[in-house]
Design a protein around this motif. Structure first.
Motif, PDB file in Angstrom:
ATOM      1  N   ASP A 215       0.853  -1.277   0.154  1.00 24.23           N
ATOM      2  CA  ASP A 215      -0.037   0.034  -0.011  1.00 24.23           C
ATOM      3  C   ASP A 215       0.848   1.339   0.029  1.00 24.23           C
ATOM      4  O   ASP A 215       0.353   2.453  -0.546  1.00 24.23           O
ATOM      5  CB  ASP A 215      -0.794   0.004   1.380  1.00 24.23           C
ATOM      6  CG  ASP A 215      -0.087  -0.220   2.477  1.00 24.23           C
ATOM      7  OD1 ASP A 215       0.642  -1.262   2.488  1.00 24.23           O
ATOM      8  OD2 ASP A 215       0.176   0.846   3.179  1.00 24.23           O
ATOM      9  N   GLY A 216       1.789   1.201   0.537  1.00 24.33           N
ATOM     10  CA  GLY A 216       2.785   2.241   0.686  1.00 24.33           C
ATOM     11  C   GLY A 216       2.460   3.315   1.654  1.00 24.33           C
ATOM     12  O   GLY A 216       2.864   4.657   1.708  1.00 24.33           O
ATOM     13  N   THR A 217       1.378   3.301   2.784  1.00 21.11           N
ATOM     14  CA  THR A 217       0.758   4.320   3.528  1.00 21.11           C
ATOM     15  C   THR A 217       0.906   3.673   5.108  1.00 21.11           C
ATOM     16  O   THR A 217       0.287   4.130   5.836  1.00 21.11           O
ATOM     17  CB  THR A 217      -0.574   4.349   3.001  1.00 21.11           C
ATOM     18  OG1 THR A 217      -1.536   3.095   3.326  1.00 21.11           O
ATOM     19  CG2 THR A 217      -0.950   4.871   1.816  1.00 21.11           C
ATOM     20  N   GLY A 218       1.631   2.447   5.266  1.00 19.99           N
ATOM     21  CA  GLY A 218       1.773   2.029   6.478  1.00 19.99           C
ATOM     22  C   GLY A 218       0.746   1.096   7.029  1.00 19.99           C
ATOM     23  O   GLY A 218       0.676   0.668   8.212  1.00 19.99           O
ATOM     24  N   MET A 219      -0.143   0.902   6.173  1.00 22.75           N
ATOM     25  CA  MET A 219      -1.422  -0.429   6.701  1.00 22.75           C
ATOM     26  C   MET A 219      -1.086  -1.766   6.734  1.00 22.75           C
ATOM     27  O   MET A 219      -1.882  -2.549   7.129  1.00 22.75           O
ATOM     28  CB  MET A 219      -2.756   0.287   6.213  1.00 22.75           C
ATOM     29  CG  MET A 219      -2.669  -0.224   4.646  1.00 22.75           C
ATOM     30  SD  MET A 219      -2.998  -1.877   4.086  1.00 22.75           S
ATOM     31  CE  MET A 219      -4.835  -1.999   4.565  1.00 22.75           C
ATOM     32  N   CYS A 220       0.076  -2.076   5.891  1.00 23.41           N
ATOM     33  CA  CYS A 220       0.008  -3.566   5.961  1.00 23.41           C
ATOM     34  C   CYS A 220       1.396  -3.894   6.689  1.00 23.41           C
ATOM     35  O   CYS A 220       1.295  -5.204   7.101  1.00 23.41           O
ATOM     36  CB  CYS A 220       0.168  -4.053   4.492  1.00 23.41           C
ATOM     37  SG  CYS A 220       1.826  -3.630   3.537  1.00 23.41           S
TER      38      CYS A 220
ATOM     39  N   THR B 421      -5.696  -3.466  15.368  1.00 20.09           N
ATOM     40  CA  THR B 421      -5.218  -2.210  14.454  1.00 20.09           C
ATOM     41  C   THR B 421      -5.319  -1.051  15.312  1.00 20.09           C
ATOM     42  O   THR B 421      -6.011  -0.871  16.372  1.00 20.09           O
ATOM     43  CB  THR B 421      -6.036  -2.187  13.277  1.00 20.09           C
ATOM     44  OG1 THR B 421      -7.481  -1.910  13.580  1.00 20.09           O
ATOM     45  CG2 THR B 421      -5.795  -3.129  12.432  1.00 20.09           C
ATOM     46  N   ARG B 422      -4.705   0.076  14.972  1.00 20.37           N
ATOM     47  CA  ARG B 422      -4.648   1.284  15.512  1.00 20.37           C
ATOM     48  C   ARG B 422      -4.706   2.223  14.416  1.00 20.37           C
ATOM     49  O   ARG B 422      -4.950   2.226  13.389  1.00 20.37           O
ATOM     50  CB  ARG B 422      -3.008   1.537  15.971  1.00 20.37           C
ATOM     51  CG  ARG B 422      -2.853   0.657  17.281  1.00 20.37           C
ATOM     52  CD  ARG B 422      -1.466   0.829  17.731  1.00 20.37           C
ATOM     53  NE  ARG B 422      -0.500   0.515  16.617  1.00 20.37           N
ATOM     54  CZ  ARG B 422       0.826   1.208  16.501  1.00 20.37           C
ATOM     55  NH1 ARG B 422       0.824   2.394  17.063  1.00 20.37           N
ATOM     56  NH2 ARG B 422       1.737   0.729  15.480  1.00 20.37           N
ATOM     57  N   ALA B 423      -4.809   3.518  15.020  1.00 19.67           N
ATOM     58  CA  ALA B 423      -5.005   4.781  14.194  1.00 19.67           C
ATOM     59  C   ALA B 423      -3.579   5.026  13.289  1.00 19.67           C
ATOM     60  O   ALA B 423      -2.446   4.905  13.887  1.00 19.67           O
ATOM     61  CB  ALA B 423      -5.175   6.136  15.018  1.00 19.67           C
ATOM     62  N   ASN B 424      -3.835   5.333  11.853  1.00 22.65           N
ATOM     63  CA  ASN B 424      -2.633   5.746  10.993  1.00 22.65           C
ATOM     64  C   ASN B 424      -2.528   6.989  11.102  1.00 22.65           C
ATOM     65  O   ASN B 424      -3.366   7.973  11.026  1.00 22.65           O
ATOM     66  CB  ASN B 424      -2.884   5.254   9.834  1.00 22.65           C
ATOM     67  CG  ASN B 424      -1.787   5.143   8.689  1.00 22.65           C
ATOM     68  OD1 ASN B 424      -0.779   6.126   9.045  1.00 22.65           O
ATOM     69  ND2 ASN B 424      -1.744   4.425   7.910  1.00 22.65           N
ATOM     70  N   PRO B 425      -1.309   7.606  11.576  1.00 21.27           N
ATOM     71  CA  PRO B 425      -0.792   8.958  11.508  1.00 21.27           C
ATOM     72  C   PRO B 425      -0.749   9.691  10.599  1.00 21.27           C
ATOM     73  O   PRO B 425      -0.276  11.000  10.476  1.00 21.27           O
ATOM     74  CB  PRO B 425       0.435   9.158  12.732  1.00 21.27           C
ATOM     75  CG  PRO B 425       0.905   7.595  12.282  1.00 21.27           C
ATOM     76  CD  PRO B 425      -0.153   6.687  11.830  1.00 21.27           C
ATOM     77  N   LEU B 426      -0.791   8.978   9.330  1.00 24.38           N
ATOM     78  CA  LEU B 426      -0.457   9.603   8.114  1.00 24.38           C
ATOM     79  C   LEU B 426      -1.192  10.858   7.713  1.00 24.38           C
ATOM     80  O   LEU B 426      -0.625  11.773   7.514  1.00 24.38           O
ATOM     81  CB  LEU B 426      -0.553   8.686   6.721  1.00 24.38           C
ATOM     82  CG  LEU B 426       0.036   8.914   5.623  1.00 24.38           C
ATOM     83  CD1 LEU B 426       1.571   8.621   5.851  1.00 24.38           C
ATOM     84  CD2 LEU B 426      -0.358   7.841   4.587  1.00 24.38           C
ATOM     85  N   LEU B 427      -2.322  10.740   8.080  1.00 23.34           N
ATOM     86  CA  LEU B 427      -3.345  12.076   7.891  1.00 23.34           C
ATOM     87  C   LEU B 427      -3.144  13.030   8.919  1.00 23.34           C
ATOM     88  O   LEU B 427      -3.177  14.398   8.578  1.00 23.34           O
ATOM     89  CB  LEU B 427      -4.831  11.771   7.564  1.00 23.34           C
ATOM     90  CG  LEU B 427      -5.808  12.690   7.382  1.00 23.34           C
ATOM     91  CD1 LEU B 427      -6.954  12.546   6.409  1.00 23.34           C
ATOM     92  CD2 LEU B 427      -6.528  13.307   8.713  1.00 23.34           C
ATOM     93  N   THR B 428      -3.462  12.380  10.168  1.00 18.18           N
ATOM     94  CA  THR B 428      -3.404  13.533  11.389  1.00 18.18           C
ATOM     95  C   THR B 428      -2.132  14.188  11.489  1.00 18.18           C
ATOM     96  O   THR B 428      -2.253  15.349  11.898  1.00 18.18           O
ATOM     97  CB  THR B 428      -3.920  12.331  12.373  1.00 18.18           C
ATOM     98  OG1 THR B 428      -2.936  11.411  12.508  1.00 18.18           O
ATOM     99  CG2 THR B 428      -5.105  12.163  12.417  1.00 18.18           C
TER     100      THR B 428
END
Ligand SMILES: Cc1cc2nc3c(=O)[nH]c(=O)nc-3n(C[C@H](O)[C@H](O)[C@H](O)COP(=O)(O)OP(=O)(O)OC[C@H]3O[C@@H](n4cnc5c(N)ncnc54)[C@H](O)[C@@H]3O)c2cc1C
Ligand SMILES: Cc1cc2nc3c(=O)[nH]c(=O)nc-3n(C[C@H](O)[C@H](O)[C@H](O)COP(=O)(O)OP(=O)(O)OC[C@H]3O[C@@H](n4cnc5c(N)ncnc54)[C@H](O)[C@@H]3O)c2cc1C
Ligand code: FES
Lengths: 275, 492
Positions: A215-220, B421-428
């Motif tokens: 994904d390249g966004t940290g989700m996998c 799972t946890r919150a992804n900080p990418l956006l925030t």
């Protein structure tokens, strides 16, 4: 849809594609990459944003054909479209503000080094590039790098520049002293060797890790690498890390996870091509 | 069909009748209808949907079991308050269009929720027909199955697209195309707002597409819903990663309001030795490779390891999806490793039941200590320790405590970690003015309004990993607040 505006062969297996991606061209910073999916059914693969033309709204990708997905991409022609280009991803390069940087590129890694060298030179850093290839025809982007400073070319067979590995040249430059940081990008063994060369000199060494991504966004978490004993995600925490802290064994090992699939997919593809 | 119900077929079942005309006693005599399903052996090798759905006859009988309670507890059990007796009584009367209308007034994705909601702890958990009387436990009305039946009927028969509302002149950005984002987009476009959805992936649906497998929720259902939204004027921008391609403050500048519904997509690993060996996956990676990227299809180009012995760590829906996927990819031994006991399994009851039917093993009261590998760093086993239940913890569940000396190695070639799972900080992390709680989830008021004026949020990124229905409920509720907010803006 991202139209291919230009296509050029840089070496026997390296191709440059200039692709429409106006928003990415506008906001990308050096060191960042995109995830590309050629079309329905295709894999998502990471590729560095090698250059941008903001006015034309295009980005340059420099692709080494090593397997099914990269062969498919370099098989496209000018005017063809790539369905998905997502980015810019990854943390931009931490550029030093002044001093002397050595940029080492091996194979297609030279394409990853080029935007970094360009940005360093633009901010007034003295840049020395050390680039290598098997022989003359495998050396890429030399002319471009010359615009940023001195370039030392090394070929394995001595057909061009110096004979030998980039590590030998890097060692010599380090011995001369005054090096503030080394950026090294290429095959894993080359990045590991460069990090070993600089370690005794205590010179900060940044490498760009090419782990397998989805994904390249940290989700996998598939791109996780071990840095100083802790897991980090190459796609969001990197792709650039301190080469002296990277567990290269784990990286090169994880890169072989899908070897069987890859060999089979490539064989099938090449068979199709011949038929 | 059970013999018990056959006696009442003369009056009910075969023909649609208003529920009030069937005596309660007769309704009570109809037993719960079973969901027709693909055989366990056949299905554990394919990704075809397991549940086949009711036919008209079974649906009528099931609907006629409803007692039309004066105080419908089922409605209270539904997080979005669907008027369940109203839609069920219309099914009983044969008025499916009416049933669909009542159902969809509160639930925009009934085809999805009918398949994935944990009905046993929500609507059906409150149904008096499921109560225990004189030691006998009854069977609640199959509300979820009926919901699915009505939704699937409507998908074929109610195809009209509502007339577009007059344009409000307002632009709204929705970030994320999971159930929360899609629901909000559908509501906002009905009010005439110009809606653009930004999605990081190349395909819409969020967890509905990349997480929940085809055999439980066919992707077709989600795509059908997305097509409807697009026909209604919703624009979707794929490959738009907010925090990278655009930042939240940038979107806020370009749009009158923003709804953030990015889910809780960051995987949690076990933090035990050996987790970087080849053959260890997060459930997110495993399921995304299979579902979103189509690794299970013959022409899918994305590879996935199809282990012969797969251990899945965890006990929720995600773990069940992963372990059942492993079976379908060819695992001879697929086992759930869960540190508590069966009673604490958080997964939907039906998922656990289906997993067992498909030959999945369960190692309860077992906690992983280390992933074991061979010389070439491929997984060969999972070292575990047995647990026993101790005192109840803060959540009221009995805390598992290790049994000394009980270590053993579970042989396996693939380990899938599904422990949350946890919150992804990418956006925030690119929105400094956005208040987060200490786990990184977005803080909002009761209306879903965040600390940034005009920026709203809902779904898993506010609640933490929750459910599809709660995410949809947020999409619906918060879009109402967004609409009111937009109406209150000065005319420009
Ligand atoms: C952040 C990042 C930036 C990258 N930038 C570029 C770039 O600018 N130009 C470019 O040509 N490549 C780049 N790569 C590598 C590129 O993504 C891979 O070469 C590509 O995914 C291979 O796909 P394939 O299907 O063609 O080959 P595969 O069939 O997947 O692999 C063929 C061979 O390549 C090796 N391989 C697989 N994945 C990678 C990988 N990620 N890195 C290195 N080797 C790999 C395999 O071990 C195998 O030996 C980058 C990788 C990352 C993570
Ligand atoms: C495998 C699995 C099985 C489940 N099973 C069930 C079940 O049976 N029943 C049930 O009720 N619940 C289930 N759940 C939980 C349920 O799916 C979630 O609670 C629900 O999907 C949350 O919805 P959401 O809209 O908040 O977020 P998501 O569904 O997570 O969607 C978020 C979307 O935002 C996108 N996104 C993320 N970051 C960005 C960004 N920076 N920019 C742009 N887009 C972004 C994502 O790609 C995604 O499409 C399951 C979850 C999983 C993982
Ligand atoms: S590529 Fe999935 S987390 Fe990095």
């Amino acid at each position: 849809m991202h139209k291919i505006r230009e296509k050029a062969q840089l070496s026997p297996n390296v191709t440059r594609l200039v692709v429409d991606a106006p928003r990415i061209a506008e906001v990308r910073r050096p060191g960042q990459f995109v995830i590309v999916r050629k079309g329905p059914g295709a894999e998502r693969i990471p590729l560095t944003i090698v250059d941008v033309d903001r006015e034309a709204g295009t980005i340059s990708l420099v692709i080494q054909a090593v397997g099914k997905s990269t062969y498919d991409l370099v098989g496209l022609a000018e005017g063809d479209v790539i369905t998905d280009v997502a980015g810019p991803l990854g943390r931009p390069t931490d550029l030093l503000a002044s001093g002397h940087a050595v940029c080492v590129g091996g194979g297609v890694g030279t394409a990853v080094i080029w935007p970094i060298a360009q940005a360093l030179a633009a901010s007034g850093v003295e840049v020395t590039s050390v680039i290598g290839g098997r022989s003359r025809e495998w050396v890429i982007l030399e002319k471009e790098l010359r615009t940023t400073g001195e370039v030392i070319v090394c070929t394995d067979d001595g057909s061009y520049g110096r004979k030998g590995f980039v590590t030998t040249a890097l060692d010599e430059v380090c011995r001369e002293g005054g090096v503030d940081e080394v950026f090294a990008v290429g095959p894993v063994p080359m990045m590991r060797a460069c990090s070993e060369v600089t370690r005794p000199f205590g010179v900060k060494t940044t490498v760009s890790l090419n782990s397998i991504m989805l994904d390249g966004t940290g989700m996998c978490g598939g791109c996780r690498v071990s840095i100083d004993g802790a897991s980090q995600y190459a796609c969001v925490d990197g792709p650039e890390f301190d080469g002296h802290l990277v567990d290269f064994d784990s990286l090169s090992d994880r890169l072989t996870t899908y070897r069987e699939f890859e060999q089979e997919a490539l064989a099938r593809r090449l068979a199709c091509q011949e038929a | 069909m059970s013999t018990e119900s056959e006696g009442v077929q003369a009056l009910s079942g075969e023909q649609a009748v208003p529920l009030g005309r069937i005596p309660t006693k007769q309704r009570l005599a109809i037993s719960r209808q079973t969901m027709p399903e693909r055989g366990a052996e056949a299905r554990s090798h394919t990704f075809d949907e397991v549940n086949l759905g009711f036919n008209a006859q079974i649906a009528l009988l099931e609907a006629q079991r409803c007692l039309l309670c004066k105080q419908p507890h089922c409605v209270k059990g539904c997080p979005v308050g669907v008027d369940i007796p109203a839609f069920i009584s219309r099914v009983a009367e044969g008025d499916l269009a009416g049933a669909a209308e009542r159902l969809m007034a509160c639930n925009t994705l009934p085809g999805v929720t009918g398949r994935v909601c944990p009905q046993e702890t929500q609507c059906e958990g409150q149904c008096p027909r499921g109560a225990t009387l004189r030691g006998v436990t009854g069977q609640p009305v199959g509300i979820g199955y009926l919901e699915r039946y009505v939704a699937d009927w409507a998908a074929v028969n109610v195809t009209g697209i509502p007339e577009p509302a007059p344009s409000s002149g307002r632009r709204v950005a929705v970030v994320g195309s999971g159930p929360a984002g899609l629901t909000a987009a559908g509501e906002l476009v009905k009010h005439g707002h110009d809606v653009t959805v930004f999605e990081a992936f190349h395909s819409p649906g969020g967890v509905l597409v990349y997480g929940i497998p085809e055999f439980r929720l066919p992707k077709e259902i989600v795509h059908r819903e997305v097509d409807r939204l697009v026909k209604q004027g919703v624009r979707i921008e794929y490959n738009a990663i907010i925090g990278r391609t655009f930042t939240l403050p940038e979107l806020r500048k370009d749009y009158d309001a923003v709804f953030v519904a990015v889910g809780a997509g960051l995987p949690v690993f076990m933090d035990v030795p050996g987790e970087n060996l080849k053959g260890v996956y997060s459930a997110n990676e495993y399921l995304t490779r299979v579902n979103l990227m189509g690794a299970w299809m013959p022409d899918g180009e994305t590879p996935v390891l199809s282990g012969k012995r797969v251990a899945v760590v965890g006990g929720g829906n995600v773990a069940m999806d992963a372990v059942r996927t492993a079976r379908r990819l060819g695992a001879k031994d697929a086992v759930i490793v869960y540190r508590r006991s069966r009673a604490e399994l958080p997964a939907r009851a039906e998922e656990v039941h289906h997993a067992e039917q498909e030959g999945v093993r369960f190692d309860f009261l077992t906690a992983p200590l280390r992933v074991v590998g061979d010389d070439s760093r491929w997984v060969t086993g999972l070292e575990c320790r047995r647990m026993e239940l101790g005192e109840p913890d803060a959540s009221g569940r009995r805390r598992p405590v290790p049994v000394e000396g009980s270590e053993f190695v579970l042989p396996c070639d693939t380990v899938v970690v599904a422990i949350g799972t946890r919150a992804n900080p990418l956006l925030t992390s690119t929105a400094p003015d956005l208040n987060l709680n200490r786990w990184g989830y977005i803080e909002t008021d009761d209306e879903g309004h965040s600390s940034m004026p005009g920026v709203f949020a809902g779904g898993d990124i506010v609640r933490g990993a929750a459910t599809v229905i709660l995410a949809m409920g947020d999409g619906k509720r918060v879009s109402g607040a967004i609409h009111r907010y937009l109406e209150g803006l000065p005319v420009s």
